[in-house]
Design an enzyme around this catalytic site. Structure first.
Site, short mmCIF file in Angstrom:
data_model
loop_
_atom_site.label_atom_id
_atom_site.label_comp_id
_atom_site.label_asym_id
_atom_site.label_seq_id
_atom_site.Cartn_x
_atom_site.Cartn_y
_atom_site.Cartn_z
N LYS A 99 -5.85 12.74 -0.90
CA LYS A 99 -5.39 11.54 -0.09
C LYS A 99 -4.05 11.40 0.39
O LYS A 99 -3.09 12.21 -0.80
CB LYS A 99 -4.95 10.45 -1.43
CG LYS A 99 -4.64 8.40 -0.48
CD LYS A 99 -5.95 8.64 0.15
CE LYS A 99 -5.74 6.97 0.88
NZ LYS A 99 -5.27 5.87 0.35
N HIS A 136 -5.28 7.44 4.69
CA HIS A 136 -3.76 5.69 5.66
C HIS A 136 -3.40 6.17 6.73
O HIS A 136 -2.68 7.07 6.23
CB HIS A 136 -3.14 5.95 4.39
CG HIS A 136 -2.21 3.78 4.16
ND1 HIS A 136 -3.03 3.06 3.33
CD2 HIS A 136 -2.26 3.71 4.93
CE1 HIS A 136 -2.47 1.71 4.26
NE2 HIS A 136 -2.05 2.19 5.32
N HIS A 174 -10.52 2.53 4.53
CA HIS A 174 -10.04 1.10 5.37
C HIS A 174 -9.50 0.71 6.92
O HIS A 174 -8.62 0.50 7.54
CB HIS A 174 -9.18 0.14 4.36
CG HIS A 174 -7.68 0.89 3.79
ND1 HIS A 174 -6.70 2.01 5.32
CD2 HIS A 174 -7.05 1.31 3.17
CE1 HIS A 174 -5.97 2.03 4.60
NE2 HIS A 174 -6.13 2.00 3.04
#
Length: 342
Positions: A99, A136, A174
């Site tokens: 991540k 992200h 997201h």
């Protein structure tokens, strides 16, 4: 349609936290999802295979005896991550991704990466070993409008990265903007996760009539035009998009304060909320591919055995759940939800 039965789904982006919180967060997820990619942004972050395996055992200890749930761990990519750690992750059946948090982008992202070009040697190893990178996608410089952070990150960082590493299996997590949807669609090796709250709400839910802290998340809710683009992508049948709740528990005292934490807690009703979103555009028949098939295809896993059934039955979400010694306010607390997991 009053009922819908799906192959048991998976959550490809989940925050469970650690310690006492697991006794609430794990059962909520395990009652509906068979597997979940668990985010590594603990304190301290999960940066090694050894730490990931220990965290996995703590999660498994919180799974109720009558449920089957498999936590799929991920490692926190930092400037200190080595090619050797990537190789260890590639060999471990319980570690499924790294991540990437830009430093300062969201909760517990302080250990993240400031200069993305500095990790290019590690990305080269990930590309070679077929280890997915979960991103992200937001710039963090203070002069940038918060509503432009995703778009600018794609332009400045992500597009050049995808061009340089065309074989890198990359997930834009997201997704919140039309530009993010377009970026994922532009390259076949890319994928994007979509949350229930970004499919259901625009920024009015956060700001209209007063600040509503339990709708504050990062990336922040955007304009209605962006929400419509997300909803169209999720319900389109495109296999590049799949379910990732980004359910993020915070104690009520840390949300309802002068500087509240970012994160919406949706694990208590995740599939019910996704059903609402798909039903709103008459595309419930495409929920199974989004929730149960597209994610396993990207990660090279078989779809789950077993099914879940959702019924059109209104119920009221609790005002709070316990979170260790504190309280957790879920999304839609005290409000009606139109679908119920049987």
């Amino acid at each position: 349609m009053q009922h819908i039965t799906l192959i048991r789904p998976d959550d490809w982006h989940l925050h469970l936290r650690d310690g006492d919180a697991l006794s609430t967060t794990v059962p909520h997820t395990a009652r509906q999802f068979a597997r979940a990619i668990v985010m590594p942004n603990l304190t301290p972050p999960v940066t090694t295979v050894e730490a990931a395996l220990a965290y996995r055992q703590r999660i498994l200890a919180a799974v109720p005896a009558d449920l089957n749930f498999e936590p799929l761990t991920s490692l926190y990519l930092t400037p200190a991550t080595t090619r050797d750690e990537v190789a260890r992750a590639a060999e471990c059946p319980h570690v499924h991704a790294f991540k990437l948090y830009p430093a300062g982008a969201t909760t517990h992202s302080e250990a993240g990466v400031g200069d993305l070009k500095g990790i290019y040697p590690v990305l080269e190893a990930m590309e070679h070993l077929r280890v997915p990178l979960l991103v992200h996608g937001e710039v963090t410089d203070p002069g940038t409008d918060i509503f432009d952070r995703e778009r600018l990150f794609i332009e400045r960082e992500l597009a050049p990265m995808a061009e340089r590493f065309p074989g890198l299996r990359l997930v834009l997590e997201h997704v919140t903007t039309r530009e993010g949807i377009d970026f994922v669609r532009s390259r076949p090796q890319l994928a994007g996760t979509l949350t229930a709250h970004h499919l259901l709400y625009n920024r009015n839910a956060l700001l209209a009539g007063g600040v509503r802290p339990h709708y504050f998340c990062l990336p922040v809710l955007k304009r209605e035009t962006h929400r419509q683009a997300l909803l169209e992508a999720a319900t389109s049948g495109n296999p590049q998009f799949f379910l990732g709740t980004d359910s993020a528990p915070h104690a009520q005292s840390r949300k309802e304060t002068a500087c509240g934490c970012a994160g919406c807690y949706t694990a208590h009703a995740a599939m019910e909320l996704y059903a609402e979103a798909f039903d709103s555009v008459g595309r419930l028949h495409r929920l199974e591919s989004f929730a149960s098939l597209n994610g396993p295809r990207f990660y090279g896993l078989e779809p789950n055995r077993g099914t879940v059934t959702l019924t059109r039955q209104a119920w009221t979400a609790p005002e709070t759940y316990p979170l260790g010694s504190e309280s957790l306010v879920p999304l839609r607390a005290g409000e009606s939800i139109a679908w119920k997991l049987a």
